[in-house]
Design an enzyme around this catalytic site. Structure first.
Site, PDB file in Angstrom:
ATOM      1  CG  ASP A 241      -1.779   1.166   1.386  1.00  0.00           C
ATOM      2  OD1 ASP A 241      -2.498   1.497   0.421  1.00  0.00           O
ATOM      3  OD2 ASP A 241      -1.743   1.809   2.452  1.00  0.00           O
TER       4      ASP A 241
ATOM      5  CG  ASP B 282      -1.973   7.623   0.437  1.00  0.00           C
ATOM      6  OD1 ASP B 282      -0.992   8.324   0.184  1.00  0.00           O
ATOM      7  OD2 ASP B 282      -2.965   7.538  -0.312  1.00  0.00           O
TER       8      ASP B 282
ATOM      9  CG  ASP C 203      -2.123   2.193   6.424  1.00  0.00           C
ATOM     10  OD1 ASP C 203      -2.599   3.215   6.964  1.00  0.00           O
ATOM     11  OD2 ASP C 203      -2.388   1.856   5.259  1.00  0.00           O
TER      12      ASP C 203
END
Length: 235
Positions: A19, A21, A182
């Site tokens: 990922d 961001d 995240d």
């Protein structure tokens, strides 16, 4: 020092899906500047970074809807959405990457994965028009064979469509492709694609504790993830 307590054995991992961001880059400051410039055009008060961090992760449309919902009714959101989105995108493109920062050990982790011969893809809910120049600006683009954004397919994470496409691109079974993220979006997408998934604790996750998200382990950094992959692959 390794901190992860894994629930699966990371053996025969041949590729990673990472990922953007909240995993590789702290982009919340960019979002904050662009959103507040948009809000200023609507004569709305500025919002703070903590609010932005709760709202990011599910794509630009969701971000703008939640930002507008702070002040507008559902009917007013529908009325102003297109103009707000145009304003936000215009401002974001102007400052994309200017206020964001790499998290610790991201480049070192990517280098370690590259040294192991792992194939790498980035799957983000950020539109490609934002993601690609941002990755170039921050020195990340060269690590990845494949980049898919939130507008690459008809559905975004937590839908697994992008992860499954990466597995097809690499001609690898999902069990051999580790997802790193995240948030619950990343974990749910990986579970649906049957990929193992590790999460980092420093990202956004919509304001919720990452420890409450089902995953195969929490790692302090991408470098720690690379170390675990190497150890699993040589056992």
């Amino acid at each position: 020092m390794l901190t992860a307590a894994l629930t699966v054995a990371l053996d025969n991992i041949q590729a990673v899906i990472i990922d953007l961001d909240g995993t590789m880059l702290d982009t919340a400051p960019d979002f904050l500047v662009a959103v507040n410039r948009m809000r200023d055009e609507f004569t709305l008060a500025a919002i703070d970074i903590a609010t932005i961090k709760r709202f990011v992760g599910k794509g630009s449309e969701n971000l703008i809807e939640r930002v507008l919902a702070l002040d507008f009714s559902a009917e007013q959101i529908a009325q102003h959405f297109d103009a707000a989105m145009e304003s936000y995108q215009r401002h974001y493109l102007c400052i994309n990457g200017d206020f964001s920062m790499l998290y610790p050990d991201v480049v070192e982790g990517l280098q370690a994965m590259q040294a192991q011969g792992l194939r790498m893809a980035c799957v983000t809910n950020k539109p490609l028009a934002f993601a690609l120049p941002l990755m170039e600006k921050k020195g990340l683009a060269g690590f990845f064979e494949v980049v898919y954004g939130g507008d690459s397919f008809s559905r975004k994470k937590p839908d697994p469509i992008a992860l499954l496409q990466v597995c097809a691109d690499f001609d690898l079974a999902p069990a051999k492709v580790l997802a790193l993220g995240d948030s619950s979006n990343d974990a749910q997408a990986a579970r649906a694609a049957n990929c193992p998934v590790l999460l980092v604790p420093y990202g956004y996750n919509h304001g919720e504790a990452i420890q409450n998200v089902e995953s195969d382990g929490i790692v302090a950094s991408l470098l720690e993830a690379a170390t675990l992959i190497r150890r699993g692959n040589i056992q």
